[in-house]
Motif scaffolding. Structure first.
Motif, mmCIF file in Angstrom:
data_model
loop_
_atom_site.group_PDB
_atom_site.id
_atom_site.type_symbol
_atom_site.label_atom_id
_atom_site.label_comp_id
_atom_site.label_asym_id
_atom_site.label_seq_id
_atom_site.Cartn_x
_atom_site.Cartn_y
_atom_site.Cartn_z
ATOM 1 N N PHE A 1 0.828 -1.205 0.000
ATOM 2 C CA PHE A 1 0.000 0.000 0.000
ATOM 3 C C PHE A 1 0.866 1.260 0.000
ATOM 4 C CE2 PHE A 1 -2.363 3.413 1.960
ATOM 5 C CZ PHE A 1 -3.586 3.345 1.314
ATOM 6 N N THR B 1 2.763 1.623 -3.447
ATOM 7 C CA THR B 1 2.045 1.831 -4.712
ATOM 8 C C THR B 1 0.847 2.771 -4.602
ATOM 9 O OG1 THR B 1 0.560 -0.036 -4.402
ATOM 10 C CG2 THR B 1 2.663 -0.493 -5.486
ATOM 11 N N GLN B 2 0.327 2.978 -3.396
ATOM 12 C CA GLN B 2 -0.916 3.742 -3.292
ATOM 13 C C GLN B 2 -0.739 5.098 -2.625
ATOM 14 O OE1 GLN B 2 -3.838 2.274 -4.674
ATOM 15 N NE2 GLN B 2 -2.196 0.973 -5.412
ATOM 16 N N THR B 3 0.462 5.444 -2.228
ATOM 17 C CA THR B 3 0.645 6.731 -1.541
ATOM 18 C C THR B 3 1.641 7.603 -2.309
ATOM 19 O OG1 THR B 3 2.542 6.040 -0.223
ATOM 20 C CG2 THR B 3 0.356 5.580 0.699
ATOM 21 N N PRO B 4 1.529 8.912 -2.124
ATOM 22 C CA PRO B 4 2.503 9.817 -2.765
ATOM 23 C C PRO B 4 3.935 9.477 -2.348
ATOM 24 C CG PRO B 4 0.648 11.070 -1.948
ATOM 25 C CD PRO B 4 0.461 9.659 -1.447
ATOM 26 N N ARG C 1 5.352 6.845 -4.586
ATOM 27 C CA ARG C 1 5.567 7.380 -5.916
ATOM 28 C C ARG C 1 6.835 8.235 -5.949
ATOM 29 N NH1 ARG C 1 1.518 7.844 -9.403
ATOM 30 N NH2 ARG C 1 0.437 6.101 -8.521
ATOM 31 N N ASN C 2 6.999 9.055 -4.898
ATOM 32 C CA ASN C 2 8.187 9.900 -4.849
ATOM 33 C C ASN C 2 9.455 9.062 -4.725
ATOM 34 O OD1 ASN C 2 6.605 12.145 -5.030
ATOM 35 N ND2 ASN C 2 6.622 12.605 -2.843
ATOM 36 N N ALA D 1 9.925 6.018 -5.886
ATOM 37 C CA ALA D 1 10.211 5.447 -7.205
ATOM 38 C C ALA D 1 10.807 6.509 -8.126
ATOM 39 C CB ALA D 1 8.932 4.877 -7.818
ATOM 40 N N ALA D 2 10.334 7.744 -7.994
ATOM 41 C CA ALA D 2 10.847 8.824 -8.839
ATOM 42 C C ALA D 2 12.308 9.119 -8.505
ATOM 43 C CB ALA D 2 9.990 10.085 -8.659
ATOM 44 N N ALA E 1 14.358 6.466 -9.970
ATOM 45 C CA ALA E 1 14.426 6.497 -11.438
ATOM 46 C C ALA E 1 15.341 7.617 -11.918
ATOM 47 C CB ALA E 1 13.029 6.676 -12.035
ATOM 48 N N ALA F 1 13.720 14.284 -10.169
ATOM 49 C CA ALA F 1 12.942 14.336 -8.932
ATOM 50 C C ALA F 1 13.130 15.681 -8.244
ATOM 51 C CB ALA F 1 13.345 13.191 -8.005
ATOM 52 N N ALA G 1 11.187 18.249 -9.801
ATOM 53 C CA ALA G 1 9.741 18.072 -9.659
ATOM 54 C C ALA G 1 9.335 18.390 -8.228
ATOM 55 C CB ALA G 1 9.331 16.653 -10.041
ATOM 56 N N ILE H 1 10.599 17.197 -5.386
ATOM 57 C CA ILE H 1 10.675 16.110 -4.409
ATOM 58 C C ILE H 1 11.919 16.306 -3.548
ATOM 59 C CG2 ILE H 1 10.938 13.610 -4.139
ATOM 60 C CD1 ILE H 1 9.470 13.360 -6.855
ATOM 61 N N ARG H 2 11.758 16.176 -2.221
ATOM 62 C CA ARG H 2 12.914 16.298 -1.332
ATOM 63 C C ARG H 2 13.609 14.945 -1.278
ATOM 64 N NH1 ARG H 2 9.323 19.544 2.934
ATOM 65 N NH2 ARG H 2 10.034 21.647 2.452
ATOM 66 N N ARG I 1 11.276 -3.773 -12.082
ATOM 67 C CA ARG I 1 10.913 -2.993 -10.905
ATOM 68 C C ARG I 1 10.802 -3.892 -9.684
ATOM 69 N NH1 ARG I 1 6.103 1.298 -11.517
ATOM 70 N NH2 ARG I 1 6.396 1.212 -13.762
#
Lengths: 341, 518
Positions: free
Chosen positions: A196, A199-202, A205-206, A208-209, A212, A217, A220, A222-223, A281
């Motif tokens: 959860f 995959t389901q929270t910001p 996502r951050n 993974a960013a 990547a 990042a 965008a 992202i700290r 991944r």
């Protein structure tokens, strides 16, 4: 007039819908098929010992600790960092939990809380070293792991803590609900929780960013440092949980768990997992399939009477092969081979 | 030593014959022919898109030219479409680019050896021999450094000189026919430029032929013996530099003489329409000195500048990614100072960065995740991303921006460069920014995708968004900008409006040093 630059070549041409893409199918489910194959082969070879409820129950009781350890590993890995100290953290948290009950007579809940907290604290130290001091994550966490190993040995004199433990925890390995071992159920709950978050929270996502592309990042908003730091805290807390479960699975807290070889199957599972489901991944699902693939294979091998040293060879080879394979998949996706810093 | 008759025969070190190169419809080079005298410093000039870079890439063999053209090196003829990097090197061509590929954490000697080979005995590096060889090179080229110095500790000009020495080290065997210096001073601080120019003169005096590419016309006039000017892929002239003034060069580069009708920006001028969105006053930091300008609501302000002018740093400072040393920035009436990117984002600023691959996209992630990374908060309720809404938004963006992709779950690496850029643009436009900063928005983007990108920007302008656009493509600035300011060496020197916004004007202004202005 303007120079037309060569556009980046398409790594994966867009696929038309409709027709089944077999390459992709095998890539996505290869590990599951392999697991089914292993089960079938050993079931044929050893119908009376391998293909029994008792054996599957034993696998489902033994593997959850390793599965949670492997899930702990993939959190920093998604952010592009290695935490090789999860094994040592697990060992220390088990000792903290057992000692709280045995030496300080604390109730079970408090002891578990302390065990998980100690893991999270170690994670915070790892995160600080890696994210803020810029130490290479493998080296930094290897150093921490070594320190933890020394501390544990010093505290226990190498003797497991087995007395004064709450029977609720030590009996957990023989408990089951509807025939499913409780340890397996706990693992499933933890897996769902981590899935959860990832995959389901910001936050997921951050993370993974950052893994990547750290520069993208940053631009965008992202700290990155904080995100990496938090990934180590999560990994440490999960390793702490694995330490508590380890007491349940083994009935005591042993000081011998802190070595790096302990986490090799977890590492192999994480990378095997990255070759399946969403190839390239790290996923919770893939990691659990990886753990059960390795555990089942080793269980089967021992039942057909293979020498114990084969296990080491198998685990070592699995790590190398899994990492090589997932790196190839990663290159196909992103054009870059390296993992982590 | 060559005798006189031989010298007379081989006066041209390099001859370029009917060199052409086309990219689809675009004719980057159109039957260019000229020759370069041996031992001379030969300037190669032209505006953006004149074909200079294409010519150099063709010479280096990294991007062979079309069939039909040829090169002659000291008498050896090579078909232009057969050129390879190995062949180019074996014919004695050497290239040093604006950011020389030196290794800062290695010594000068190691850097020199990497260009050729480490001298070894039975596999062991003969350090003494290497040091001696390096010191000889440093002495020969009068470079103020020692073999054991860390290259990263040297000044930038010396680092470039090390790169040049490395390229020329096998010159004893007469192996080098020409050294190509591609904008070697573009990223050098002013006071180091002279050091490098002196070094280039010494290289030439030692008998090397040098092809010198630069946008700094004062340098070209000081330094070169001959110049060749390209314009729109065609050869304009090859002639001795002597007798040429800066104005004369600009006229040749731009194609016709320009009257100085443009408004010289003495101070910041108020935005032409509506209330101003952004007021920048005396902004300093990095290469920027006292930069002041305004941007109005719904206005597109272009920034025309060369590499090293501070154009990228300016955008980074406005986006909170680079710290400013002085000056004020006012956004919609309130003074702002962003310590980090997220503060700028919260204030309604967005940046589409220059290097899409390195700083824009997340190659391992899907199109959908690439789109939503900057506005995840909009889909998040109680800590959870609403996947359905995220998918809907992604599909909407894909449709709105005409992004060509299999679906929203496809990896972004499966898209063409232009479509990746549309994803980055869509990511930021979805936030409905007040101020959009564009750094080379259509670099490496095909014509069709380019029009889509412009359409997307236009659509947001009608909502009152303001834009600051940096581009090396001056036709692009002419097409999309209401107003253009010229940034030169960290200062705003001119401002263009309306009909004055043309590629020719911008080329003229970014090149003019002001030193010989009346």
């Amino acid at each position: 007039m303007t120079m037309v630059k060569e556009t980046k070549h398409i790594a994966n041409p867009p696929r038309g819908g409709g027709s089944v893409n077999w390459t992709e199918f095998f890539e996505r489910s290869g590990l599951i098929l392999l697991l089914l194959l292993v089960i079938t082969v050993f079931a044929i070879l050893r119908p009376n010992t391998f293909a029994t409820y008792a054996n599957f129950r034993s696998i489902a009781t033994v593997q959850p600790v390793m599965a949670v350890t492997a899930i702990a590993l993939i959190v920093p890995l998604i952010g592009g960092r290695f935490d090789v100290s999860v094994g040592a953290t697990l060992g220390l948290s088990a000792i903290v939990t057992a000692s709280a009950m045995s030496h300080f007579q604390l109730p079970l809940a408090a002891a578990i809380g302390l065990g998980v907290l100690s893991g999270a604290l170690i994670g915070a130290v790892n995160g600080t070293i890696v994210a803020y001091l810029g130490v290479n994550s493998i080296i930094g966490t290897l150093g921490i792991a070594t320190i933890l190993g020394g501390v544990v040995t010093g505290y226990t004199n190498g003797i497991p803590i087995s007395s004064g433990l709450s029977p609720i925890l030590t009996d957990i390995s023989i408990q089951s609900v509807l025939g499913i071992p409780v340890l397996f159920i706990l693992m499933a709950v933890i897996a769902v929780a981590v899935w959860f978050v990832l995959t389901q929270t910001p936050y997921g996502r951050n993370l993974a960013a950052v893994g990547a592309n750290a520069d993208s990042a940053r631009l965008a908003g992202i700290r990155s440092k904080r995100v990496v730091m938090q990934s180590f805290v999560i990994a440490g807390a999960l390793a702490g949980i694995a330490g508590v479960l380890q007491i349940g699975a083994q009935g005591n807290a042993g000081p011998q768990l802190v070595g790096i070889t302990f986490i090799l199957p977890a590492l192999a599972a994480a990378f095997l997992g990255a070759t399946t489901w969403q190839p390239g991944r790290f996923t919770v699902q893939g990691t659990i399939i990886g753990i059960f693939f390795l555990g089942t294979t080793i269980s089967g091998l021992s039942l057909v009477g293979i020498q114990p040293w084969i296990t080491d060879v198998f685990n070592g080879a699995a790590v190398v092969l899994a990492i090589a394979l997932s790196a190839q998949l990663r290159r196909r996706r992103t054009g870059s081979l390296d993992i982590g810093s | 030593m060559q005798n006189m008759t031989e010298r007379a025969e081989v006066t041209s070190a390099l001859r370029i014959n009917t060199l052409s190169k086309s990219f689809g419809q675009t004719q980057a080079l159109d039957e260019v022919s000229f020759e370069i005298r041996g031992g001379a410093i030969h300037g190669l000039l032209g505006g953006n898109g004149s074909g200079k870079s294409t010519l150099i890439k063709a010479l280096a063999g990294v991007q062979p030219a079309d069939h039909g053209g040829s090169f002659e090196f000291l008498g050896t003829r090579v078909a232009a479409d057969h050129m390879t990097p190995e062949l180019s090197r074996s014919l004695g061509l050497r290239f040093v680019h604006q950011n020389p590929a030196v290794f800062p954490s290695m010594t000068v000697a190691e850097n020199i050896a990497i260009g050729a080979s480490f001298p070894t005995t039975a596999g062991k590096i003969r350090w003494k021999a290497l040091r001696r060889h390096t010191q000889e090179l440093l002495d020969r080229f009068e470079i103020d450094a020692r073999a054991g110095d860390m290259v990263g500790d040297l000044r930038q000009a010396e680092q470039t000189m090390i790169a040049i020495a490395r390229a020329l080290q096998d010159a004893d065997e007469n192996a080098v026919s020409a050294l190509v210096l591609d904008e070697p001073t573009a990223s050098l601080p002013d006071h180091e430029v002279e050091i490098l120019l002196d070094a280039v003169r010494r290289f030439a005096a030692a008998g090397h032929t040098i092809i010198y590419v630069s946008h700094r016309l004062d340098e070209v006039i000081q330094l070169t013996d001959d110049v060749t000017i390209l314009r729109d892929g065609r050869h304009v002239v090859t002639r001795p530099t002597e007798g040429l003034s800066e104005a004369g060069l600009i006229e040749l580069i731009v194609g016709h003489s320009l009257e100085k009708s443009y408004a010289s920006a003495q101070a910041a001028t108020p935005a032409p329409q509506g209330a101003s969105r952004l007021e920048v006053r005396n902004l300093s930091g990095g290469p920027l000195r006292d930069v002041s300008f305004d941007v109005g609501r719904g206005e597109v302000l272009g920034i025309a500048g060369l590499l090293g002018s501070g154009r990228t740093e300016l955008l980074r400072m406005l986006f909170g990614d680079l710290e400013r040393e002085g000056g004020t920035v006012t956004l919609d009436g309130s003074a702002v100072r962003f310590a980090e990117v997220r503060e700028a984002m919260a204030a309604g600023v967005a940046l589409v960065p220059e290097d899409r691959n390195r700083e824009g996209v997340f190659q391992g992630l899907s199109v959908r995740h690439n789109l939503s990374i900057a506005d995840l908060g909009c889909f998040t309720r109680a800590g959870r991303i609403n996947g359905t809404r995220e998918r809907q938004e992604a599909r909407q963006s894909i449709a709105d921006h005409r992004i060509k992709t299999a679906d929203d779950a496809a990896l972004i690496s499966s898209l063409s460069g232009g479509n990746q850029q549309k994803v980055v643009m869509a990511r930021w436009l979805r936030r409905k920014p007040r101020l959009l900063l564009l750094d080379e928005p259509t670099q490496g983007v095909d014509v069709g995708a380019r029009e889509d990108l412009y359409a997307a920007i236009r659509a947001s302008l009608s909502d009152g968004m303001s834009v600051i656009a940096v581009s090396s493509d001056f036709d692009e600035l002419a097409q999309i900008c209401d107003r253009v300011v010229v940034l030169r060496d960290g200062c705003i020197t001119d401002e263009l409006r309306g009909k004055d916004i043309t590629r020719q004007q911008m080329t003229h202004l970014v090149l003019a040093s002001g030193k010989d202005a009346a």
